[in-house]
Write a protein that holds these residues in place. Sequence first.
Motif, PDB file in Angstrom:
ATOM      1  N   MET A  46       0.826  -1.203   0.000  1.00  0.00           N
ATOM      2  CA  MET A  46       0.000   0.000   0.000  1.00  0.00           C
ATOM      3  C   MET A  46       0.862   1.254   0.000  1.00  0.00           C
ATOM      4  SD  MET A  46      -3.164  -0.882   2.587  1.00  0.00           S
ATOM      5  CE  MET A  46      -3.819   0.761   2.328  1.00  0.00           C
ATOM      6  N   ALA A  47       1.960   1.224   0.742  1.00  0.00           N
ATOM      7  CA  ALA A  47       2.852   2.375   0.771  1.00  0.00           C
ATOM      8  C   ALA A  47       3.433   2.642  -0.606  1.00  0.00           C
ATOM      9  CB  ALA A  47       3.959   2.161   1.787  1.00  0.00           C
ATOM     10  N   THR A  48       3.752   1.568  -1.337  1.00  0.00           N
ATOM     11  CA  THR A  48       4.298   1.722  -2.683  1.00  0.00           C
ATOM     12  C   THR A  48       3.258   2.300  -3.639  1.00  0.00           C
ATOM     13  OG1 THR A  48       5.761  -0.176  -2.315  1.00  0.00           O
ATOM     14  CG2 THR A  48       5.426   0.519  -4.600  1.00  0.00           C
ATOM     15  N   LEU A  49       2.026   1.823  -3.521  1.00  0.00           N
ATOM     16  CA  LEU A  49       0.954   2.327  -4.387  1.00  0.00           C
ATOM     17  C   LEU A  49       0.534   3.737  -4.009  1.00  0.00           C
ATOM     18  CD1 LEU A  49      -1.292  -0.873  -4.580  1.00  0.00           C
ATOM     19  CD2 LEU A  49       0.199   0.035  -6.368  1.00  0.00           C
ATOM     20  N   GLY A  50       0.779   4.091  -2.730  1.00  0.00           N
ATOM     21  CA  GLY A  50       0.394   5.411  -2.245  1.00  0.00           C
ATOM     22  C   GLY A  50      -0.804   5.343  -1.324  1.00  0.00           C
ATOM     23  N   TRP A  51      -0.574   5.506  -0.016  1.00  0.00           N
ATOM     24  CA  TRP A  51      -1.698   5.415   0.925  1.00  0.00           C
ATOM     25  C   TRP A  51      -2.145   6.798   1.419  1.00  0.00           C
ATOM     26  CZ3 TRP A  51       1.511   2.112   4.852  1.00  0.00           C
ATOM     27  CH2 TRP A  51       2.482   2.907   5.492  1.00  0.00           C
ATOM     28  N   GLU A  52      -1.699   7.849   0.730  1.00  0.00           N
ATOM     29  CA  GLU A  52      -2.267   9.162   1.022  1.00  0.00           C
ATOM     30  C   GLU A  52      -3.688   9.206   0.467  1.00  0.00           C
ATOM     31  OE1 GLU A  52      -0.581   9.245  -3.043  1.00  0.00           O
ATOM     32  OE2 GLU A  52       0.174   8.571  -1.076  1.00  0.00           O
ATOM     33  N   GLU A  53      -4.433  10.235   0.836  1.00  0.00           N
ATOM     34  CA  GLU A  53      -5.831  10.324   0.398  1.00  0.00           C
ATOM     35  C   GLU A  53      -5.893  10.389  -1.125  1.00  0.00           C
ATOM     36  OE1 GLU A  53      -9.908  12.817   1.425  1.00  0.00           O
ATOM     37  OE2 GLU A  53      -7.993  13.418   2.301  1.00  0.00           O
ATOM     38  N   GLY A  54      -6.660   9.478  -1.715  1.00  0.00           N
ATOM     39  CA  GLY A  54      -6.765   9.391  -3.160  1.00  0.00           C
ATOM     40  C   GLY A  54      -5.672   8.575  -3.810  1.00  0.00           C
ATOM     41  N   GLY A  55      -4.776   7.966  -2.999  1.00  0.00           N
ATOM     42  CA  GLY A  55      -3.677   7.185  -3.527  1.00  0.00           C
ATOM     43  C   GLY A  55      -4.123   5.844  -4.077  1.00  0.00           C
ATOM     44  N   GLY A  56      -3.200   5.173  -4.788  1.00  0.00           N
ATOM     45  CA  GLY A  56      -3.528   3.899  -5.418  1.00  0.00           C
ATOM     46  C   GLY A  56      -3.755   2.765  -4.434  1.00  0.00           C
ATOM     47  N   GLY A  57      -3.337   2.944  -3.189  1.00  0.00           N
ATOM     48  CA  GLY A  57      -3.567   1.903  -2.194  1.00  0.00           C
ATOM     49  C   GLY A  57      -5.000   1.823  -1.705  1.00  0.00           C
ATOM     50  N   TRP A  58      -5.829   2.782  -2.121  1.00  0.00           N
ATOM     51  CA  TRP A  58      -7.222   2.829  -1.655  1.00  0.00           C
ATOM     52  C   TRP A  58      -8.171   2.657  -2.838  1.00  0.00           C
ATOM     53  CZ3 TRP A  58      -7.118   2.447   3.365  1.00  0.00           C
ATOM     54  CH2 TRP A  58      -6.056   3.016   4.082  1.00  0.00           C
ATOM     55  N   ARG A  59      -8.001   1.594  -3.567  1.00  0.00           N
ATOM     56  CA  ARG A  59      -8.894   1.293  -4.687  1.00  0.00           C
ATOM     57  C   ARG A  59      -9.772   0.107  -4.311  1.00  0.00           C
ATOM     58  NH1 ARG A  59      -4.794   1.822  -9.935  1.00  0.00           N
ATOM     59  NH2 ARG A  59      -4.366   4.074  -9.683  1.00  0.00           N
ATOM     60  N   TRP A  60     -11.059   0.193  -4.628  1.00  0.00           N
ATOM     61  CA  TRP A  60     -12.028  -0.813  -4.195  1.00  0.00           C
ATOM     62  C   TRP A  60     -12.799  -1.356  -5.396  1.00  0.00           C
ATOM     63  CZ3 TRP A  60     -10.792  -1.424   0.741  1.00  0.00           C
ATOM     64  CH2 TRP A  60     -10.271  -0.328   1.421  1.00  0.00           C
TER      65      TRP A  60
END
Length: 250
Positions: A1-15
């Motif tokens: 998730m950190a690699t994808l980006g866990w900031e708001e709107g980052g790639g780690g938060w895709r559903w």
Amino acid sequence: MATLGWEEGGGGWRWRRRLFAWEEDSVRECVNLLNNIILQVNSQDNWCWLLDPIHGYSVSGTYRFLTSFEDQDVVATNTDVWHKLVPTKVSLFAWRLLKDRIPTRSNLARRHVIQASDTLCVGGCGLIETAEHLVLGCELFWKVWYLLYHWIGISYVLPDSVTDHYFQFTHLVGMPRASYFYLKVIWLACVWAIWKERNNCLFKNTVIDPYNIVEKVKLDSFLWLSSNSVSLAFGFHDWWRHPLLCIGAA
């Protein structure tokens, strides 16, 4: 998730599907918690078992902890619902609840006060309204505990017995003993709020809202703790946002 980006709107938060409103709130809260987290490549991530931080978790150690209490002490603790800062009527209700002596529909039917066909839960779940079901089993009131545990910031597994739940909640593993004083107040405020909401639904045809119940628990517990000229080092805003910090468990 950190690699994808866990900031708001980052790639780690895709559903795979669109989130519900309460799920979006949870994600937003998680994003805020992760903002201050910096992963270090040379540091190993690990869990810490608070009962034995040196040797870690073991089934035998957990079993010894769970069976280390004397039966009489456990029974005495489970029925010790009296609290000097809580209204007497609330402690009395809790004592009757643990003894299964509150006027639930199943108890009223057993005493022939109502018909056996009128014993269904007021929450509309279609099951018989017993004390255990009302406080722990009904889907609506179960969500109250879910929100309450989430507010405090702890994980949980709800037991089937109200007595076991009272002991579990007021003696949370890993919490300092000083916090038991506050946890008892929160538990009493919660069961009292659930019972009042149940009665309002039954006699005033109000709609049961778990979120409103939790807000009442937060307010009542704070008012009781701040009563009788008890000097608190925190205000209601702090209590509402950071309860673990306020009870000295953070």
